[in-house]
Design a protein around this motif. Structure first.
Motif, short mmCIF file in Angstrom:
data_model
loop_
_atom_site.label_atom_id
_atom_site.label_comp_id
_atom_site.label_asym_id
_atom_site.label_seq_id
_atom_site.Cartn_x
_atom_site.Cartn_y
_atom_site.Cartn_z
N ALA A 159 0.80 -1.25 0.18
CA ALA A 159 -0.15 -0.19 0.15
C ALA A 159 0.83 1.13 -0.19
O ALA A 159 0.87 2.05 -0.78
N LEU A 160 1.38 1.39 1.40
CA LEU A 160 2.86 2.41 1.20
C LEU A 160 3.71 2.92 -0.27
O LEU A 160 3.83 3.89 -0.63
N ILE A 161 3.84 1.33 -0.60
CA ILE A 161 5.20 1.68 -1.90
C ILE A 161 3.42 2.58 -3.46
O ILE A 161 4.10 2.70 -4.19
N ALA A 162 2.69 2.48 -3.62
CA ALA A 162 1.64 2.49 -4.03
C ALA A 162 1.27 3.74 -4.12
O ALA A 162 1.03 4.78 -4.96
N GLY A 240 -6.94 5.42 3.09
CA GLY A 240 -7.64 5.82 4.24
C GLY A 240 -7.10 6.17 5.03
O GLY A 240 -7.31 5.75 6.30
N GLY A 241 -5.13 5.67 4.80
CA GLY A 241 -5.05 5.45 6.43
C GLY A 241 -4.41 3.43 6.40
O GLY A 241 -3.64 3.53 7.28
N GLY A 242 -5.27 3.10 5.61
CA GLY A 242 -5.36 1.47 5.68
C GLY A 242 -4.31 1.03 4.38
O GLY A 242 -3.39 1.61 3.97
N PRO A 243 -4.09 -0.71 4.83
CA PRO A 243 -4.93 -1.12 5.35
C PRO A 243 -4.03 -1.60 6.62
O PRO A 243 -2.71 -1.57 6.51
N VAL A 244 -4.26 -1.57 7.46
CA VAL A 244 -4.19 -2.19 8.66
C VAL A 244 -2.71 -0.72 9.50
O VAL A 244 -1.57 -1.03 9.49
N ASN A 245 -3.38 0.71 9.30
CA ASN A 245 -2.17 2.11 9.48
C ASN A 245 -0.96 1.76 8.11
O ASN A 245 -0.04 2.04 8.99
N ALA A 246 -0.83 0.69 7.24
CA ALA A 246 -0.19 0.62 6.36
C ALA A 246 0.50 2.29 5.72
O ALA A 246 1.90 2.48 5.36
N THR A 247 -0.71 2.47 5.38
CA THR A 247 -0.09 4.43 5.50
C THR A 247 -0.42 5.42 5.57
O THR A 247 -1.09 6.22 5.64
#
Length: 295
Positions: A159-162, A240-247
């Motif tokens: 997710a953060l990479i995206a 939206g900050g997810g998933p599981v706070n990954a972003t």
């Protein structure tokens, strides 16, 4: 007295700007700092019955499970974006610094990525990265690079990479234009003298181009850090900050505290922490810039 009369029109000319800065920049900053030391929630917002709690809001933030995750993600996101944006922006600036047909047209087309509103860009990349009908998964599976579609925005590892990939795509044109302007302003006689002296391309780059570009790169990196560190809109639109706070990042963490949990004191504390971090980075930049000028 005579000098004051002469300079009075200049001060009057600056007055609207001074009033704007005080009302819409300085006052909100100082009010936010005051709020960060108060117990201000949705329950006592209207009544104004707030109490001074000292550093309790900051302690609550530092003890939160989300804070170290948000802090780490913010720095990973910022550093990754700045490195990639400056690197690819520099390569494109070198390319567009050469003479070829339709150069200005293609340069203008590259700017569309930066000029497009972030709401549109965020939704565009959310569609491109979709696990079911996203174009990126379709291309990668068609080329047999991956066997199964990847849930880029829905799994913790990607997710953060995206999000970084999206922001890099947005920021490359901005870096390209600034670096290109700096390249075109470099004195050509220095390069001609270096070629006459027998310098190769690597020596010209290392001994001439980079030292001359260093002040511009300092400014670009500093502006990029400030702009990237306070990321919010792309996170809100895409994950939206997810998933599981990954972003989960610091600005989004502050937004959640202030406008979802309605704990304005804690939200103000997070905003103040962000302000302190950015001011510290700015002071480091000013110190390095002054050191560079006196060297």
């Amino acid at each position: 007295m005579q000098s004051l009369k002469k300079s009075l029109p200049l001060y009057l000319f600056m007055l609207p700007t001074i009033i704007f800065v005080i009302c819409f920049m300085l006052y909100p900053i100082f009010y936010n700092i005051i709020v960060s030391f108060q117990d201000l929630t949705i329950m006592n917002l209207k009544s104004g019955d707030t109490s001074f709690v000292g550093l309790m809001n900051y302690i609550e933030v530092f003890q939160s499970d989300k804070f170290p995750i948000a802090l780490k993600n913010t720095f990973v996101y910022t550093i990754s974006c700045i490195i990639l944006q400056v690197f690819f922006g520099y390569l494109l600036a070198l390319f567009f610094n050469m003479e070829f047909p339709l150069r200005n047209l293609f340069r203008s087309l590259f700017l569309l990525a930066w000029m497009t509103p972030l709401v549109i860009t965020g939704n565009l990349f959310r569609w491109l990265l979709d696990v079911d009908y996203g174009v990126i998964n379709y291309v990668l599976t068609g080329l047999h690079i991956i066997d199964n579609p990847i849930n880029w925005l829905g799994q913790e590892s990607t997710a953060l990479i995206a999000i970084i990939f999206t922001n890099v795509w947005i920021g490359i044109p901005f870096n390209m234009i600034l670096i290109l302007a700096a390249l075109q302003s470099l004195p050509s006689d220095v390069y001609e003298a270096a070629k006459i002296d027998g310098a190769n391309k690597f020596q010209i780059f290392a001994k001439i181009t980079m030292p001359l570009l260093k002040p511009t790169l300092f400014v670009i990196i500093m502006l990029g850090i400030i702009y990237t560190f306070k990321v919010f809109d792309i996170i809100l639109i895409m994950t939206g900050g997810g998933p599981v706070n990954a972003t989960q990042v610091l600005p989004f963490f502050g937004y959640e505290q202030a406008f979802i949990s309605f704990n304005f004191g804690t939200g103000g504390a997070i905003a103040t922490i962000i302000l302190v971090i950015l001011m510290s980075l700015s002071l480091i930049y000013l110190y390095l810039a002054r050191k560079e000028e006196t060297a």
